[in-house]
Design a protein around this motif. Structure first.
Motif, mmCIF file in Angstrom:
data_model
loop_
_atom_site.group_PDB
_atom_site.id
_atom_site.type_symbol
_atom_site.label_atom_id
_atom_site.label_comp_id
_atom_site.label_asym_id
_atom_site.label_seq_id
_atom_site.Cartn_x
_atom_site.Cartn_y
_atom_site.Cartn_z
ATOM 1 N N GLY A 180 -11.003 -25.619 56.445
ATOM 2 C CA GLY A 180 -12.399 -26.047 56.489
ATOM 3 C C GLY A 180 -12.840 -26.872 55.313
ATOM 4 O O GLY A 180 -13.885 -26.609 54.730
ATOM 5 N N SER A 181 -12.044 -27.883 54.938
ATOM 6 C CA SER A 181 -12.379 -28.747 53.804
ATOM 7 C C SER A 181 -12.786 -27.925 52.578
ATOM 8 O O SER A 181 -13.819 -28.176 51.974
ATOM 9 C CB SER A 181 -13.512 -29.715 54.145
ATOM 10 N N GLY A 182 -12.022 -26.918 52.274
ATOM 11 C CA GLY A 182 -12.279 -26.142 51.059
ATOM 12 C C GLY A 182 -13.160 -24.924 51.260
ATOM 13 O O GLY A 182 -13.310 -24.105 50.361
ATOM 14 N N ALA A 183 -13.741 -24.766 52.461
ATOM 15 C CA ALA A 183 -14.623 -23.616 52.699
ATOM 16 C C ALA A 183 -13.874 -22.295 52.500
ATOM 17 O O ALA A 183 -14.394 -21.353 51.900
ATOM 18 C CB ALA A 183 -15.203 -23.684 54.103
ATOM 19 N N GLU A 184 -12.632 -22.274 52.987
ATOM 20 C CA GLU A 184 -11.825 -21.058 52.861
ATOM 21 C C GLU A 184 -11.644 -20.678 51.391
ATOM 22 O O GLU A 184 -11.787 -19.524 51.000
ATOM 23 C CB GLU A 184 -10.456 -21.299 53.513
#
Lengths: 510, 324
Positions: free
Chosen positions: B75-79
């Motif tokens: 998630g584009s860095g969300a994780e």
């Protein structure tokens, strides 16, 4: 001829005492890491990457550290088969398909044949891929470049097509199983839109998706153990194995029956390996599918067919050499392990890319030479240790079952250091057990979760290109034929299934 | 018996005292492996950098406990942001960040991430962006690029890493500023994007130098313009967009941050650690080779930089319609 001379020079460098020692050490470490459930080559290489700086401070160049890491990669491909066969837990994600036939062979007292076949097929796969790598690296690099999104998707479609034949005769149940796998594969963040999907109950553990290894260990570790306890087929008794040199020699003779699987695995694995984004796990799975699909005796697969071991084992070794190709010539990793190796090369001051072969021959050729050397070391070490692995099988199931349970827990945790994965793995195992009682094949679901995350973005990227027009898969010169073959493969068993049903009904009527 | 008991208690209290004394001498020292979360997948620019930092710490013996890298690219860095926010032990949790550190919290308010709660350990560099095409495209200057891309409309395809990430932002800027309608296709990593341009599957990309260097050296990829303030030493013949008359530059932060809730003592320890990493010859060498810019930045200075980046990205994402 130039290539041959460069290769000979390279092998000479790889045979220098320091490099040879590192290759032996690497192979042994890799064998252990690969055999340990949960830990695969990627963990081994990532953990030991900092250690290579110590090596570099002794030897100077980047060659020796890389030989060491490549040997780990190789050794792990051999090692993965060991626990797949003896314990029924895949030692690494690359060896999942080795459990399909390896476990049944071990249970029927033919573990030594399975282990020897795995070792020899790995050796053959490694050798064939090394020769192709040496001879055709530049051409193959351009093949990898010509594979765009529609081509990769077409190839994945072909892989799915071979699965239809994997689940046995009950095609609706196989398709159901594939669909479950595909749905589970979409859990987590979507790459194309960046949105979260199917984060059940807002549990953050789902945000990284359901990891393949969690599923594989759950299904084959816990699920298989529960199944064995339930059926009590092997009771508290132990598997009978007789460890003697004569047996091993007999087993080597048995290998002649595995020629077909080995060849399929070697070539298919290599080809899948050189495509960026795929890697050894899909390579091994596809090789198993194709070996079964093209076999005259399909029903014996999954019950202990030696080709069912040779194909994936030849393929995962072949694919791991193949995956080195895009890493070195294009600077793009073909598998998670090569991604770490790539990071290593950059840190050692090399620039992977089309010019690596021309600019860094002193690095490239000894490394390729070491592939050959490591492959020989790995097969010898592996064959020498087979009696030790067989000894594990002599343990009564009452001891083995708790051991499998503990190894499954530890292995799942070790892979990603995430406790959520451990609970999920146990749940998956229990679910797999019940699916099996209801006679649903679980292998197709496991396979779908490997290929789903590769196929889905490729499908959507292709459709973004074509503004949603599916003809993109048919009109491109490489994608077109692959798509057509895949569709035929999917439709054939369906037609056969419908025909069979129709005929049996007719036969029952009068 | 009582004597033994007294001796035992005495010994224990002595040990405890020595323990407290040594811990006051150094305010914080890691007592277990340090989790090193990478906000991107294996093999990309951030990953290479993180593993280099890990290797430097190891090689120079800078820390008594190792850095343990884990990739969380979802998630584009969300994780990664969520993992850092929920870290059990913020004093032993670090994260290597990119610009998704700014954009992802803006785009996904539901994550409830406030990036000012992260501990500002150090900005190690700023990565740069260039516009790349294939050598066979016939395009050799930015002006030619604009003509060609305009003529092709949405048949001109630009690839980049992720949706609404750095590459998407630059593509949107080019589309809006020059009246283009290039199509943007997101991929998992910058290396794959460069390969797709080299294989002529895509028309252009805005890769970082480190991602495209191999193909640049072989001559397959040609850089047309740099989105920097000054020309890059590695590409002295490539003009900046500023020279061509547009006041636009865009960088990507390569920073190490601590998980929210990190103690001040731990922050001081890691700031010192990464200052040493920054000063090491290996890091400086890597910075030059990969065409990275930017000086080391930490503490309040880094926080001010983040504030500026947050407001800039908020403006950019509003303009592109990614946020309201």
């Amino acid at each position: 001829m130039d290539v041959f001379i460069s290769l000979l020079d390279g092998i000479m460098v790889a045979l220098e005492p320091m490099n040879l020692g590192l290759a032996v050490l690497g192979v042994v470490v890799g064998l252990f890491v690969g055999a340990m459930p949960g830990l695969g080559s990627v963990n081994g290489v990532a953990i030991l990457l900092p250690f290579t700086f110590v090596i570099q401070s002794f030897t100077g160049g980047a060659t020796s550290p890389m030989i060491f890491l490549a040997a780990i990669y190789y050794g792990a491909m051999y090692g993965g088969a060991i626990s797949s066969i003896t314990l029924g837990i895949p030692g690494a994600s690359t060896a999942v398909s080795t459990t399909f036939d390896g476990r049944p062979m071990a249970l029927s007292g033919r573990a030594h044949i399975a282990l020897v076949a795995a070792a020899l097929a790995s050796f053959a796969g490694g050798t064939i891929s090394n020769i192709m790598f040496t001879g055709f690296a530049p051409i193959l690099a351009s093949v990898a470049l010509s594979f765009g999104d529609p081509e990769v998707f077409a190839l994945m479609l072909m892989a799915f097509a071979t699965f239809i034949g994997l689940g046995g005769d009950d095609i609706p149940k196989t398709i159901f199983s594939i669909c479950i796998g595909l749905v589970l594969a979409t859990v987590g963040f979507d790459i194309v839109s960046g949105e979260p999907r199917l984060i059940f109950f807002d549990i953050t553990g789902f945000s990284h998706g359901i990891r393949f290894l969690v599923l594989a260990i759950g299904v084959y570790g816990i699920g298989e153990m529960l199944w064995t306890i339930n059926t009590n087929r092997y009771g508290s008794s132990m598997t009978q194995v007789d460890v003697s040199a004569r047996n091993i020699i007999d087993a080597i003779k048995e290998f002649r029956h595995a020629k077909r699987g080995t060849l399929i695995g070697s070539f298919l694995g290599f080809f899948v390996g050189i495509l960026p984004a795929a890697g050894a796990t899909p390579g091994a799975l596809m090789a198993y599918g194709v070996a079964k699909l093209t076999s005259k005796d399909q029903s014996s697969f999954g019950k202990g067919n030696i080709n069912g071991i040779a194909a994936p084992e030849a393929a995962n070794n072949s694919a791991s050499t193949g995956a080195m190709l895009p890493m070195m010539t294009l600077g793009i990793p073909g598998s998670p392990t090569t991604a770490v190796l790539l990071a290593g090369m950059v840190i050692w001051g090399l620039q992977p890319g089309p010019l690596l072969f021309t600019n860094q021959p002193d690095f490239v050729w000894p490394l390729i030479g070491s592939f050959y050397i490591s492959n020989v070391i790995a097969v010898l070490v592996n064959l020498a240790f087979i009696p030790v692995f067989l000894w594990m099988l002599r343990m009564p199931f009452t001891i083995l079952a708790p051991m499998i349970f503990v190894l499954s827990l530890v292995g799942t945790y070790a892979a990603y250091l995430d406790m959520f994965d451990v609970s999920l793995m146990v749940l998956v195992g229990i679910a797999a057990f019940f699916l099996r009682i209801l006679d649903y094949p679980v292998a197709p679901a496991v396979l779908a979760i490997v290929l789903g995350p590769i196929a889905e973005p490729k499908l959507r990227q292709s459709l973004l290109f074509s503004d949603g027009d599916f003809s993109i898969f048919f009109t491109r010169p490489i994608a077109g034929p692959i798509t057509v073959i895949a569709l035929i493969l999917i439709l054939l068993p369906l037609i056969k299934f419908i025909k069979n049903k129709f005929i049996t009904k007719k036969a029952e009527q009068p | 018996m009582t004597f033994m008991k007294q001796l035992f208690i005495g010994l224990i209290s002595a040990t405890l005292m020595i323990g407290t004394m040594s811990s006051t001498a150094i305010a914080f020292e890691p007592d277990k492996p340090i989790e090193f979360i990478i906000m991107a997948g294996k093999g990309g620019g951030a990953d290479k950098m993180a593993r280099l930092m890990q290797a430097i710490v190891e090689k120079e013996n800078l820390s008594n406990r190792p850095l343990f890298p884990t990739n969380k690219s979802g998630g584009s860095g969300a994780e990664a942001l969520i993992a850092a926010k929920n870290a059990n032990d913020p004093d032993h949790t670090l994260m290597v960040t990119l610009n998704s550190f700014f954009t992802t919290p803006l785009r996904q308010p539901g994550l409830r991430i406030d990036n000012s709660t992260f501990a500002p350990i150090g900005r190690m560099a700023e990565d740069t962006f260039l516009l790349w095409v294939h050598k066979d495209s016939g395009v050799t200057t930015f002006a030619e690029y604009l003509t060609k891309a305009k003529a092709d409309g949405n048949k001109w395809v630009m690839g980049g890493t992720g949706r609404a990430g750095e590459d998407n932002i630059i593509t949107n800027f080019l589309n809006n500023e020059f009246g283009l309608s290039m199509k943007y296709i997101p991929y998992q990593g910058g290396g794959e994007v460069a390969k797709q341009v080299a294989g002529k599957q895509l028309n252009s990309s805005v890769n970082n130098p480190s991602e495209a260097l191999g193909f640049y050296e072989s001559g397959d990829l040609v850089p047309l313009v740099a989105f920097t303030d000054e020309r890059l030493p590695l590409f002295p013949n490539v003009p900046t967009l500023k020279e061509l008359g547009n006041d636009f530059s865009y960088f990507m932060q390569r920073a190490v941050v601590g998980a929210p809730g990190m103690s001040d003592d731990a922050l001081a320890y890691y700031t010192d650690l990464f200052t040493k990493v920054y000063q090491s010859s290996d890091w400086q060498d890597y910075k030059n080779k990969q065409s990275l810019m930017g000086e080391f930045m930490t503490g309040d200075e880094l926080r001010i930089y983040w504030d500026a980046q947050n407001s800039r990205h908020s403006v950019i994402l509003k303009a592109s319609g990614d946020i309201k």
